[in-house]
Write an enzyme that holds these catalytic residues in place. Structure first.
Site, PDB file in Angstrom:
ATOM      1  N   LYS A  47      13.619  30.310  30.227  1.00  0.00           N
ATOM      2  CA  LYS A  47      12.945  31.520  30.704  1.00  0.00           C
ATOM      3  C   LYS A  47      13.870  32.309  31.617  1.00  0.00           C
ATOM      4  O   LYS A  47      14.895  31.809  32.087  1.00  0.00           O
ATOM      5  CB  LYS A  47      11.672  31.141  31.463  1.00  0.00           C
ATOM      6  CG  LYS A  47      11.910  30.295  32.705  1.00  0.00           C
ATOM      7  CD  LYS A  47      10.601  29.891  33.360  1.00  0.00           C
ATOM      8  CE  LYS A  47      10.871  29.067  34.628  1.00  0.00           C
ATOM      9  NZ  LYS A  47       9.616  28.709  35.317  1.00  0.00           N
ATOM     10  N   TYR A  73      26.695  48.455  57.794  1.00  0.00           N
ATOM     11  CA  TYR A  73      25.520  49.228  58.179  1.00  0.00           C
ATOM     12  C   TYR A  73      24.933  48.727  59.502  1.00  0.00           C
ATOM     13  O   TYR A  73      24.810  47.516  59.728  1.00  0.00           O
ATOM     14  CB  TYR A  73      24.441  49.128  57.093  1.00  0.00           C
ATOM     15  CG  TYR A  73      24.670  50.056  55.920  1.00  0.00           C
ATOM     16  CD1 TYR A  73      24.699  51.438  56.094  1.00  0.00           C
ATOM     17  CD2 TYR A  73      24.840  49.555  54.643  1.00  0.00           C
ATOM     18  CE1 TYR A  73      24.892  52.286  55.017  1.00  0.00           C
ATOM     19  CE2 TYR A  73      25.035  50.395  53.549  1.00  0.00           C
ATOM     20  CZ  TYR A  73      25.066  51.765  53.754  1.00  0.00           C
ATOM     21  OH  TYR A  73      25.257  52.603  52.690  1.00  0.00           O
ATOM     22  N   MET A 125      24.556  47.306  49.111  1.00  0.00           N
ATOM     23  CA  MET A 125      24.097  47.246  47.726  1.00  0.00           C
ATOM     24  C   MET A 125      25.223  46.875  46.771  1.00  0.00           C
ATOM     25  O   MET A 125      25.029  46.077  45.843  1.00  0.00           O
ATOM     26  CB  MET A 125      23.492  48.588  47.298  1.00  0.00           C
ATOM     27  CG  MET A 125      22.969  48.587  45.869  1.00  0.00           C
ATOM     28  SD  MET A 125      22.307  50.186  45.334  1.00  0.00           S
ATOM     29  CE  MET A 125      20.819  50.290  46.323  1.00  0.00           C
TER      30      MET A 125
END
Length: 363
Positions: free
Chosen positions: A37, A258, A306
């Site tokens: 899966k 950041y 990100m």
């Protein structure tokens, strides 16, 4: 990198096969299935399933029907594909036509599958899952009598076996394992005409009482530790190397990333690597995780972004690592369980989050 990717994700299919063989030897004479899966936990269901089919595996478990539809053309007709979540309304006829086997978890699913069999005027295969204490999926104890009556009075479903799922199999001393085993035995006594599938990865290592006739390993196949607190008996299957896109030297007091939450305590050499939380490096690795280069641990400093993360390379000789160098995120010096621990996650989350911006290679 001529592929245009930000790194290399390598899946060792030989190690995968050896893991399958090891698990198969432990549960023998029971058979060993493969849980594929979530795209084989992010590693590529087509490649993984074909490899394991070649190793003798004939039972493959997915979670959702859409996964079964995608996998069915990749495997020979003698490979059985089971849908753990069962079918949502409207998918029954397509499932029957595709030769896919639903795992029935409720009276609603049982009735829908029976109705489909009657409308097609043929018996349809299924697996019955019973809830033995996890309270997630499976027929609850109060419905077992109704299910038994249905099966006695109707011959439209061919029950291949019955199953349940262990909730705490990765914890050897957890009393829930014994409780679930006792409940599974009660279920088996109520449905003595059917074989039992019980063990997941951790359950395989709990002993023969948990195996049944078909074990269903998942994380152990892919190199994750099946049992907590002990040495992992499985081979690593995944390696991840990520490219350096920039290096720099900063002075004491420089803010990194950041929010400027990391402040250097002295002259520091930094490198930015071309992967971030969009690629499967969790933001929770910020100021906690690390990568490796030539066996040297290089801590992640500041917040993971990100598309990138910053590492402290001061422990390396000057010039040892530069633009285009590859650092090890997963490999000889850091397992998927190590990375998950540093991120405060589990190995499943790491594997299933690995992004598709990496160049994937199978060996």
């Amino acid at each position: 990198m001529d592929s245009g990717a930000c790194g290399y994700l390598t899946v060792d299919l030989a190690a995968l096969s050896r893991n399958y063989d090891k698990l198969s030897a432990i549960v023998a004479p029971a058979k060993t299935a493969a849980v594929v899966k979530a795209d084989s936990y992010g590693l590529g269901a087509n490649q993984v399933s074909k490899t394991l089919y070649g190793r003798g595996c004939r039972h493959f478990f997915v979670a959702h029907f859409i996964e079964a539809l995608r996998l069915r053309p990749q495997l020979a007709g003698d490979a059985a594909i089971f849908v753990l979540n069962g079918l949502l309304p409207g998918n029954e006829a397509t499932c029957a036509d595709g030769g896919i086997v639903p795992v029935i978890n409720s009276l609603d699913q049982l009735q829908q599958w029976s109705q489909t069999a009657r409308s097609l005027q043929r018996r349809l295969p299924a697996v019955l899952q019973f809830d033995t204490g996890m309270s997630r999926l499976g027929i609850p104890p109060e419905d077992r009598g109704v299910v038994a009556t249905h099966l006695q009075t109707s011959d439209d479903i061919d029950i291949l076996f019955i199953m349940s799922h262990l909730a705490s199999a990765d914890e050897v001393g957890n009393e829930q394992n014994a409780d679930q085993l006792a409940e599974m035995r009660r279920v088996a006594a109520e449905f003595p005409q059917y074989d039992v599938s019980f063990a997941n990865s951790g359950g395989i290592f709990l002993g023969g009482d948990f195996h049944g006739v078909l074990a269903r390993p998942g994380i152990a196949l892919y190199g994750g530790a099946p049992t907590g607190g002990v040495a992992n008996p499985m081979e690593a299957v995944v390696r991840l190397d990520v490219a350096v896109v920039q290096t720099r030297t900063v002075l004491e007091g420089a803010r990194v990333g950041y929010g400027g939450v990391h402040v250097t305590k002295g002259r520091t050499r930094l490198a930015t690597i071309a992967a971030g939380y969009a690629d499967g490096l969790p933001r929770s690795l910020s100021d906690r995780g690390a990568v490796y280069y030539n066996g040297v641990r290089l801590p992640i400093v500041g917040r993971v972004s990100m598309d990138s993360a910053t590492i402290d390379i001061s422990a390396l000789p000057e010039g040892a690592l530069s633009f285009g160098s590859m650092v090890e995120v997963l490999g000889d010096h850091q397992t998927v369980d190590d990375l998950a621990r540093d991120a405060g996650l589990i190995s499943y989350e790491i594997l299933t989050s690995l992004g598709h911006r990496f160049h994937r290679q199978y060996r």
